[in-house]
Design a protein around this motif. Structure first.
Motif, PDB file in Angstrom:
ATOM      1  N   GLY A 202      -3.813   2.887  -0.434  1.00 50.46           N
ATOM      2  CA  GLY A 202      -3.414   3.771  -1.527  1.00 50.46           C
ATOM      3  C   GLY A 202      -4.267   5.020  -1.597  1.00 50.46           C
ATOM      4  O   GLY A 202      -3.756   6.137  -1.746  1.00 50.46           O
TER       5      GLY A 202
ATOM      6  N   TYR B 214      -6.887  -7.055  -1.562  1.00 44.96           N
ATOM      7  CA  TYR B 214      -7.054  -6.026  -2.579  1.00 44.96           C
ATOM      8  C   TYR B 214      -7.784  -4.807  -2.021  1.00 44.96           C
ATOM      9  O   TYR B 214      -7.418  -3.670  -2.296  1.00 44.96           O
ATOM     10  CB  TYR B 214      -7.771  -6.574  -3.810  1.00 44.96           C
ATOM     11  CG  TYR B 214      -7.775  -5.583  -4.936  1.00 44.96           C
ATOM     12  CD1 TYR B 214      -6.604  -5.294  -5.626  1.00 44.96           C
ATOM     13  CD2 TYR B 214      -8.925  -4.888  -5.272  1.00 44.96           C
ATOM     14  CE1 TYR B 214      -6.584  -4.356  -6.641  1.00 44.96           C
ATOM     15  CE2 TYR B 214      -8.918  -3.947  -6.289  1.00 44.96           C
ATOM     16  CZ  TYR B 214      -7.740  -3.688  -6.973  1.00 44.96           C
ATOM     17  OH  TYR B 214      -7.727  -2.747  -7.961  1.00 44.96           O
TER      18      TYR B 214
ATOM     19  N   ALA C 136       4.635  -2.476  -6.326  1.00 44.64           N
ATOM     20  CA  ALA C 136       3.380  -2.537  -5.581  1.00 44.64           C
ATOM     21  C   ALA C 136       2.623  -3.828  -5.883  1.00 44.64           C
ATOM     22  O   ALA C 136       2.142  -4.511  -4.968  1.00 44.64           O
ATOM     23  CB  ALA C 136       2.511  -1.316  -5.901  1.00 44.64           C
ATOM     24  N   VAL C 137       2.553  -4.177  -7.147  1.00 48.55           N
ATOM     25  CA  VAL C 137       1.823  -5.396  -7.535  1.00 48.55           C
ATOM     26  C   VAL C 137       2.558  -6.638  -7.038  1.00 48.55           C
ATOM     27  O   VAL C 137       1.928  -7.606  -6.593  1.00 48.55           O
ATOM     28  CB  VAL C 137       1.590  -5.428  -9.057  1.00 48.55           C
ATOM     29  CG1 VAL C 137       1.004  -6.761  -9.499  1.00 48.55           C
ATOM     30  CG2 VAL C 137       0.669  -4.284  -9.468  1.00 48.55           C
TER      31      VAL C 137
ATOM     32  N   PHE D  18      -5.328  -2.955   0.223  1.00 53.86           N
ATOM     33  CA  PHE D  18      -4.303  -2.369  -0.643  1.00 53.86           C
ATOM     34  C   PHE D  18      -4.806  -1.077  -1.292  1.00 53.86           C
ATOM     35  O   PHE D  18      -4.154  -0.033  -1.208  1.00 53.86           O
ATOM     36  CB  PHE D  18      -3.918  -3.397  -1.714  1.00 53.86           C
ATOM     37  CG  PHE D  18      -3.053  -2.895  -2.825  1.00 53.86           C
ATOM     38  CD1 PHE D  18      -1.713  -2.644  -2.624  1.00 53.86           C
ATOM     39  CD2 PHE D  18      -3.575  -2.714  -4.097  1.00 53.86           C
ATOM     40  CE1 PHE D  18      -0.900  -2.210  -3.664  1.00 53.86           C
ATOM     41  CE2 PHE D  18      -2.778  -2.281  -5.145  1.00 53.86           C
ATOM     42  CZ  PHE D  18      -1.442  -2.022  -4.923  1.00 53.86           C
ATOM     43  N   THR D  19      -5.976  -1.140  -1.908  1.00 52.42           N
ATOM     44  CA  THR D  19      -6.507   0.055  -2.559  1.00 52.42           C
ATOM     45  C   THR D  19      -6.922   1.108  -1.530  1.00 52.42           C
ATOM     46  O   THR D  19      -6.788   2.299  -1.778  1.00 52.42           O
ATOM     47  CB  THR D  19      -7.692  -0.271  -3.486  1.00 52.42           C
ATOM     48  OG1 THR D  19      -8.711  -0.934  -2.737  1.00 52.42           O
ATOM     49  CG2 THR D  19      -7.247  -1.141  -4.649  1.00 52.42           C
TER      50      THR D  19
ATOM     51  N   GLU E  96       2.219   1.721  -3.338  1.00 50.34           N
ATOM     52  CA  GLU E  96       1.163   2.205  -4.231  1.00 50.34           C
ATOM     53  C   GLU E  96       0.990   3.719  -4.104  1.00 50.34           C
ATOM     54  O   GLU E  96       0.761   4.408  -5.104  1.00 50.34           O
ATOM     55  CB  GLU E  96      -0.168   1.515  -3.943  1.00 50.34           C
ATOM     56  CG  GLU E  96      -1.235   1.965  -4.921  1.00 50.34           C
ATOM     57  CD  GLU E  96      -2.630   1.524  -4.564  1.00 50.34           C
ATOM     58  OE1 GLU E  96      -3.472   1.574  -5.472  1.00 50.34           O
ATOM     59  OE2 GLU E  96      -2.886   1.162  -3.411  1.00 50.34           O
TER      60      GLU E  96
ATOM     61  N   TRP F 203       3.724   5.208  -6.006  1.00 53.91           N
ATOM     62  CA  TRP F 203       3.451   5.026  -7.433  1.00 53.91           C
ATOM     63  C   TRP F 203       2.433   6.054  -7.927  1.00 53.91           C
ATOM     64  O   TRP F 203       2.646   6.703  -8.960  1.00 53.91           O
ATOM     65  CB  TRP F 203       2.943   3.601  -7.708  1.00 53.91           C
ATOM     66  CG  TRP F 203       2.369   3.466  -9.075  1.00 53.91           C
ATOM     67  CD1 TRP F 203       3.036   3.563 -10.256  1.00 53.91           C
ATOM     68  CD2 TRP F 203       1.003   3.246  -9.404  1.00 53.91           C
ATOM     69  NE1 TRP F 203       2.175   3.413 -11.304  1.00 53.91           N
ATOM     70  CE2 TRP F 203       0.916   3.211 -10.810  1.00 53.91           C
ATOM     71  CE3 TRP F 203      -0.149   3.063  -8.655  1.00 53.91           C
ATOM     72  CZ2 TRP F 203      -0.290   3.005 -11.471  1.00 53.91           C
ATOM     73  CZ3 TRP F 203      -1.342   2.845  -9.324  1.00 53.91           C
ATOM     74  CH2 TRP F 203      -1.404   2.823 -10.713  1.00 53.91           C
TER      75      TRP F 203
ATOM     76  N   CYS G 210       5.111   0.755  -9.816  1.00 52.66           N
ATOM     77  CA  CYS G 210       3.903  -0.017 -10.150  1.00 52.66           C
ATOM     78  C   CYS G 210       4.183  -1.515 -10.028  1.00 52.66           C
ATOM     79  O   CYS G 210       3.419  -2.249  -9.391  1.00 52.66           O
ATOM     80  CB  CYS G 210       3.445   0.337 -11.560  1.00 52.66           C
ATOM     81  SG  CYS G 210       1.971  -0.557 -12.081  1.00 52.66           S
TER      82      CYS G 210
ATOM     83  N   GLY H  28       0.812  -1.208   0.000  1.00 45.07           N
ATOM     84  CA  GLY H  28       0.000   0.000   0.000  1.00 45.07           C
ATOM     85  C   GLY H  28       0.846   1.259   0.000  1.00 45.07           C
ATOM     86  O   GLY H  28       0.537   2.235  -0.692  1.00 45.07           O
TER      87      GLY H  28
END
Length: 104
Positions: free
Chosen positions: A66, A59, A42-43, A62-63, A13, A16, A39, A10
């Protein structure tokens, strides 16, 4: 360890997301390479976290990290507006991330 990796993902991200603007629509080579590296990083970290944290939870967290970080940094140093609506949105996102963590 998966949760620490997820937090790291995160944070990367956030970096990024903040690295996109300096690429000037991907016309500047060095900032573009940095952006792409962040990028991928982060992935990669997200994928490592998903080995122990459920995919949907990972997910969402994570988002969420971010979004929270990018909005906060934008308001703190990017001179983006600090409004009641944005603060309410951040509060809801933080609540959702905490709830996802507690119930995972």
């Amino acid at each position: 360890m998966g949760w620490l990796t997820l937090v790291a993902a995160g944070l990367v991200e956030i970096a990024w997301a903040l690295s996109i603007r300096p690429t000037e629509n991907f016309t500047r080579p060095v900032p573009t390479l940095l952006c792409l590296a962040l990028c991928v990083g982060a992935v990669y970290l997200l994928s490592r976290a998903m080995t122990t944290v459920p995919v949907g939870t990972a997910y969402a967290v994570f988002t969420g990290i971010g979004a929270i970080g990018t909005i906060t940094v934008g308001m703190a140093i990017g001179r983006e507006p600090v409004t009641c609506g944005r603060i309410a949105a951040l509060t809801l996102i933080v609540s959702g991330v905490v709830l996802a963590r507690v119930t995972a």
